[in-house]
Write an enzyme that holds these catalytic residues in place. Structure first.
Site, PDB file in Angstrom:
ATOM      1  N   HIS A  48      41.265  52.858  44.175  1.00 13.82           N
ATOM      2  CA  HIS A  48      40.899  51.789  45.096  1.00 13.82           C
ATOM      3  C   HIS A  48      41.746  51.905  46.372  1.00 13.82           C
ATOM      4  CE1 HIS A  48      44.279  49.924  42.694  1.00 13.82           C
ATOM      5  NE2 HIS A  48      44.703  49.740  43.927  1.00 13.82           N
TER       6      HIS A  48
HETATM    7  C1  T46 Z   1      47.723  49.242  43.170  1.00 16.63           C
HETATM    8  C2  T46 Z   1      48.229  50.175  42.123  1.00 16.63           C
HETATM    9  C3  T46 Z   1      49.394  50.989  42.589  1.00 16.63           C
HETATM   10  C4  T46 Z   1      46.521  40.939  38.362  1.00 16.63           C
HETATM   11  O1  T46 Z   1      45.910  39.984  37.834  1.00 16.63           O
HETATM   12  N1  T46 Z   1      47.591  40.705  39.167  1.00 16.63           N
HETATM   13  C5  T46 Z   1      48.292  41.709  39.762  1.00 16.63           C
HETATM   14  O2  T46 Z   1      49.273  41.437  40.494  1.00 16.63           O
HETATM   15  C6  T46 Z   1      47.856  43.065  39.536  1.00 16.63           C
HETATM   16  C7  T46 Z   1      48.606  44.223  40.201  1.00 16.63           C
HETATM   17  C8  T46 Z   1      46.780  43.291  38.732  1.00 16.63           C
HETATM   18  N2  T46 Z   1      46.134  42.239  38.149  1.00 16.63           N
HETATM   19  C9  T46 Z   1      45.010  42.498  37.243  1.00 16.63           C
HETATM   20  C10 T46 Z   1      43.776  43.108  37.883  1.00 16.63           C
HETATM   21  C11 T46 Z   1      43.169  43.915  36.767  1.00 16.63           C
HETATM   22  O3  T46 Z   1      42.327  43.079  35.987  1.00 16.63           O
HETATM   23  O4  T46 Z   1      45.440  43.466  36.278  1.00 16.63           O
HETATM   24  C12 T46 Z   1      44.366  44.319  35.920  1.00 16.63           C
HETATM   25  C13 T46 Z   1      44.777  45.780  36.122  1.00 16.63           C
HETATM   26  O5  T46 Z   1      44.861  46.038  37.533  1.00 16.63           O
HETATM   27  P1  T46 Z   1      44.344  47.379  38.172  1.00 16.63           P
HETATM   28  O6  T46 Z   1      43.221  47.939  37.387  1.00 16.63           O
HETATM   29  O7  T46 Z   1      44.104  47.144  39.621  1.00 16.63           O
HETATM   30  O8  T46 Z   1      45.621  48.327  37.969  1.00 16.63           O
HETATM   31  P2  T46 Z   1      45.967  49.708  38.656  1.00 16.63           P
HETATM   32  O9  T46 Z   1      47.141  50.256  37.945  1.00 16.63           O
HETATM   33  O10 T46 Z   1      44.757  50.579  38.779  1.00 16.63           O
HETATM   34  O11 T46 Z   1      46.380  49.308  40.162  1.00 16.63           O
HETATM   35  C14 T46 Z   1      47.600  48.619  40.377  1.00 16.63           C
HETATM   36  C15 T46 Z   1      47.391  47.481  41.395  1.00 16.63           C
HETATM   37  O12 T46 Z   1      46.364  46.593  40.941  1.00 16.63           O
HETATM   38  C16 T46 Z   1      46.999  48.021  42.739  1.00 16.63           C
HETATM   39  O13 T46 Z   1      47.111  46.990  43.711  1.00 16.63           O
HETATM   40  O14 T46 Z   1      47.779  49.532  44.358  1.00 16.63           O
HETATM   41  O15 T46 Z   1      48.561  49.531  40.884  1.00 16.63           O
END
Ligand code: T46
Length: 130
Positions: A48
């Site tokens: 993303h």
């Molecule tokens: C990024 C990379 C480096 C939340 O509810 N609150 C939060 O502060 C975060 C970070 C995530 N979430 C929820 C959203 C999703 O349902 O946690 C779940 C997993 O998040 P995501 O799939 O976006 O995780 P990554 O590891 O792909 O991405 C994360 C960060 O979301 C993103 O901002 O830049 O780490």
């Protein structure tokens, strides 16, 4: 496209200690901190870009591969030191791969969590960039 920030280790022979202050060590006043751990080594994450959010990611333990894509150029690099952070600016498509089993990633974010700030579709990202 890739900018790192380096942190001084304030520790001694008994322990490593790294302190992170907004503006001084991290180039913004962070409003949110999260960490990613117990990562499936076969998995990949990210895929993303953020519309406005700026972040600094630090690999506290182990290593992983980060991929940055600005819509034109694609660059990858290894994160493997708690003394080095990478700035994830807005509108950079980023992916994380090749996690070691002991990988722990700390992220400092300029703003609170907002799913509306994410672009999770690569075609849409390219459209927004151009
Ligand atoms: C990024 C990379 C480096 C939340 O509810 N609150 C939060 O502060 C975060 C970070 C995530 N979430 C929820 C959203 C999703 O349902 O946690 C779940 C997993 O998040 P995501 O799939 O976006 O995780 P990554 O590891 O792909 O991405 C994360 C960060 O979301 C993103 O901002 O830049 O780490």
């Amino acid at each position: 496209m890739i900018e790192f920030v380096n942190f001084k280790d304030l520790g001694n022979e008994k322990a490593s200690l790294i302190a992170l202050e907004g503006i001084k060590d991290i180039p913004f006043n962070f409003k949110r901190i999260y960490f990613i751990q117990s990562i499936d080594t076969e998995s990949s994450r990210g895929f993303h870009a953020h519309k406005e959010l700026t972040q600094v990611a630090i690999c506290l333990s182990g290593s992983f591969k980060m991929v940055f894509d600005d819509g034109t150029v694609n660059k990858s690099f290894i994160m493997d030191s708690p003394q080095k952070g990478v700035i994830i600016p807005p509108m950079i498509w980023h992916e994380m791969h090749e996690f070691s089993s002991d990988c722990i990633i700390l992220v400092l974010a300029s703003n609170l969590y907002d799913e509306e700030d994410y672009i999770r579709n690569y075609e849409l990202f390219l459209k927004e960039k151009n």
